[in-house]
Design a protein around this motif. Sequence first.
Motif, mmCIF file in Angstrom:
data_model
loop_
_atom_site.group_PDB
_atom_site.id
_atom_site.type_symbol
_atom_site.label_atom_id
_atom_site.label_comp_id
_atom_site.label_asym_id
_atom_site.label_seq_id
_atom_site.Cartn_x
_atom_site.Cartn_y
_atom_site.Cartn_z
ATOM 1 N N VAL A 404 2.005 10.486 -5.423
ATOM 2 C CA VAL A 404 0.456 10.612 -5.361
ATOM 3 C C VAL A 404 -0.123 9.653 -4.033
ATOM 4 O O VAL A 404 0.020 9.468 -2.870
ATOM 5 C CB VAL A 404 -0.483 10.869 -6.172
ATOM 6 N N ALA A 405 0.119 8.372 -4.521
ATOM 7 C CA ALA A 405 0.120 6.817 -3.879
ATOM 8 C C ALA A 405 0.860 6.238 -3.013
ATOM 9 O O ALA A 405 0.390 6.319 -2.047
ATOM 10 C CB ALA A 405 -0.102 5.836 -5.078
ATOM 11 N N LEU A 406 1.755 7.513 -2.955
ATOM 12 C CA LEU A 406 2.880 6.877 -2.149
ATOM 13 C C LEU A 406 2.499 7.886 -1.081
ATOM 14 O O LEU A 406 2.155 7.567 0.226
ATOM 15 C CB LEU A 406 3.690 6.886 -2.239
ATOM 16 N N TYR A 407 2.004 9.064 -0.725
ATOM 17 C CA TYR A 407 1.629 10.254 -0.013
ATOM 18 C C TYR A 407 0.387 10.384 0.468
ATOM 19 O O TYR A 407 0.155 10.560 1.762
ATOM 20 C CB TYR A 407 2.893 11.314 -0.126
ATOM 21 N N GLY A 408 -0.892 10.187 0.046
ATOM 22 C CA GLY A 408 -2.383 9.866 -0.370
ATOM 23 C C GLY A 408 -3.165 8.778 -0.110
ATOM 24 O O GLY A 408 -3.735 9.200 0.430
ATOM 25 N N LEU A 409 -2.522 7.569 -0.397
ATOM 26 C CA LEU A 409 -3.805 7.062 -0.362
ATOM 27 C C LEU A 409 -2.699 4.962 0.579
ATOM 28 O O LEU A 409 -3.349 4.096 0.683
ATOM 29 C CB LEU A 409 -3.606 5.869 -1.913
ATOM 30 N N THR A 410 -1.878 5.675 1.227
ATOM 31 C CA THR A 410 -1.178 4.407 2.246
ATOM 32 C C THR A 410 -2.433 3.967 3.164
ATOM 33 O O THR A 410 -2.082 2.987 3.346
ATOM 34 C CB THR A 410 0.373 4.846 2.367
ATOM 35 N N ASP A 411 -2.973 4.989 4.059
ATOM 36 C CA ASP A 411 -3.897 3.841 4.428
ATOM 37 C C ASP A 411 -4.789 3.652 4.370
ATOM 38 O O ASP A 411 -5.258 2.405 4.625
ATOM 39 C CB ASP A 411 -4.609 5.470 5.319
ATOM 40 N N ALA A 412 -5.518 3.463 3.400
ATOM 41 C CA ALA A 412 -5.668 2.685 2.082
ATOM 42 C C ALA A 412 -5.308 1.332 1.956
ATOM 43 O O ALA A 412 -5.755 0.612 1.981
ATOM 44 C CB ALA A 412 -7.097 3.273 1.188
ATOM 45 N N PHE A 413 -4.453 1.737 2.091
ATOM 46 C CA PHE A 413 -3.419 -0.314 1.166
ATOM 47 C C PHE A 413 -3.759 -1.223 2.854
ATOM 48 O O PHE A 413 -3.482 -1.978 2.232
ATOM 49 C CB PHE A 413 -2.308 0.868 0.692
ATOM 50 N N PHE A 414 -4.140 -0.498 3.724
ATOM 51 C CA PHE A 414 -4.020 -1.224 4.988
ATOM 52 C C PHE A 414 -4.980 -2.418 5.076
ATOM 53 O O PHE A 414 -5.183 -3.601 5.278
ATOM 54 C CB PHE A 414 -4.641 -0.573 6.148
ATOM 55 N N TRP A 415 -5.899 -2.561 4.574
ATOM 56 C CA TRP A 415 -7.398 -2.953 4.285
ATOM 57 C C TRP A 415 -7.295 -4.356 3.004
ATOM 58 O O TRP A 415 -8.030 -4.724 2.815
ATOM 59 C CB TRP A 415 -8.500 -2.395 4.132
ATOM 60 N N ILE A 416 -6.143 -3.990 2.092
ATOM 61 C CA ILE A 416 -5.990 -4.600 0.879
ATOM 62 C C ILE A 416 -5.703 -6.056 1.194
ATOM 63 O O ILE A 416 -5.199 -6.598 1.633
ATOM 64 C CB ILE A 416 -5.146 -4.460 -0.392
#
Length: 737
Positions: A404-416
């Motif tokens: 779920v994280a790999l397919y749905g949250l990667t856009d949010a990971f951009f700003w980590i």
Amino acid sequence: MALSSAKRAGKRFIGHPEHAIPVASSVDWVSQVFVNPTQHIKDYLISLFPILTWITRYNPGWLTGDLIAGLTVGMVVIPQGMSYAVLATLPAEYGLYSSFVGVLIYCFFATSKDVSIGPVAVMSLTVAQVIKHVESRSPGEFDGPQIASVLALITGFIVLGIGLLRIGWLVEFIPAPAVSGFMTGSAISIAAGQVPGLMGISGFDTRAATYKVIINTLKGLPRTRLDAAWGLPGLVGLYLIRLGCIKGGKRYPQRARLFFFISVLRNAFVIIILTLAAWLYCRHRRNDAGRYPIRILLTVPSGFRHIKQPSIDPGLLKAMAPELPVATIILLLEHIAISKSFGRLNGYKINPNQELIAIGVTNTIGSCFGAYPATGSFSRSALKSKSGVRTPAAGIVTAVVVIVALYGLTDAFFWIPTAGLSAVIIHAVADLVASPSQVFSYWRVSPLEFFIWLAAVLVTIFSSIENGIYTSIAASLVLLLIRVARPRGAFLGKVLVREESSEQEREIFLPLTRAGITNPDVKIVPPSPGVIVYRMEESYLYPNASIMNSVLVDYVKENMRRGRDMTNVKLSERPWNDPGPSRGGAAADQVINETKPVLHAVVLDFSTVSHIDTTAIQALIDTRTEIDKWANHPVEFHFATVLSPWIRRALVAGGFGIGISASKSREIAAVVPHREDPNEIPEYEKDDVESGDLKKRASSSLNEKSGYAPLIGTETPFFHVDLAAAVKAAESGIGSA
């Protein structure tokens, strides 16, 4: 006499007479190896998939615990996986690939319900070192992801082979202090290497030796950047949340479960807050070069973009070869240590070989998903255990969370912010550092092992993790060899003790040196004059055989009477290596010699001897020869508590236990073949062999009319069931000699 006829005759037995065999047969060994091979093969194949033993009994009661544990670990493994990938100098998504494959594949092969497979700090740092090593030897030829995936394939295949061949017992040669030492040193190295990222300091190699990293970090403090505004608060926040939850759980026990889950989610919570802050601050501050004021992850590709067969290049394998041993050792050692620990804590037994198969398959398959080497994680395994996991199936739930994280949250990971990931790493590895109480326990139990622990830590800090683990393993093996080659032993005496319950007295045997006896009122009485009792505290093998020989022979020469009167022996007839007293002092020496007892018997306590080899048997023969020569008559050798039939077999092959004189088997392991001449046998040996006095004397002590069958066959009258019986037989022979 058969057992049934003996019962009809009214006789009682201590042990079945048919079982009273002195030695093992070669047929026994063959039958043990080849008994029912088809069933062995079937059991072996079924054992490869432990899931078959519990999946058919899966029930809704287990499902609740697995769901909670799987979701909890999933929330933690996502930020940790990306953090560890950055530590391994890989893009963040590779940490998620390793996390997914690890938790999913492991559940099919696991014998531990608690262990969570995935990226870990020490292995990630090792991957970074391997990448650095390969790039230095082959600049520009291979990229980091390719090196990491091939490393996962090769190390996984090696560990899989070790597991399939069932030689995982090799891990047992590495003791707990050595493991703790390199783990502590590695944790300090990892934390030191992440401080520059936490503070935004750059300009030096953070993968150099730890002490250099610490020095350069201190020198670079004036160059601290804005990243520290995210890194330091993140690290402080992680510790504050954990400490607050610990105190809250103690103060409000009824809400301890709530505080536990709040503490569990602290990594995800801190990363979310830092990511939100980074987005608010950086979204409008991108410069013309496309850079942001702080370091952030940037684009993390969604899904499995890097699924492919690992590209194995001969040049890559050649460059990687020197680093493979340490990577393999860390891969299997950390996992086995963790799985054994949680099995012991939660009351179940793991199969080390099957665990090696599990991580071997996990890494071999993971290399096709772009994953880098994964092994058991201490922090996530502890979290999984405390969350109430019931079966390894919780790993499937964690794998779903990662997908779920790999397919749905990667856009949010951009700003980590990467400083936030450094805070997560430092916070995680701090728990790997051994506590002062644990280190002090090493000192109390075994000071030598404490120094092994200390050496592992210091070498890791001042050199590298690779040298640290090699140092700890080498030092541990040297200590083991010293203990085997220089075993402890003791000459024993008698102590009469009274049992309070039965008011009966019995004899026990303790060291004549009073080692370990602090009560001054205990009187240790030596055995009867002419009898020596010696206890070995290790197996009797080729490294220590000569030591045992020297101890016994030297003791006899110092404390027992020399059989020949040297006053009547010409100097020209004395051997060059044992000339005896000088001509003027021979008479005085003989007076002293006459005060010593005549040696009659040597009793050897074999209760702690589990193995014996050819070299040791030859050394024992040599010992008997030297002692007989000193005493100038045959000396009885009695053996107590010979538990193994194979040891009895070896002793009988050397001429022991059956009353045969030393002359009958002088060479059993001759380097140069030696053919004995009967004319060379001393007269005292000839007389004894021809008359059979030794064998008659031992046999005559057996009571054949008692109605009991002997536990040890009459063919070996010099083997005794316990030490008391052996000493009694040796002392009873003094009067009949």
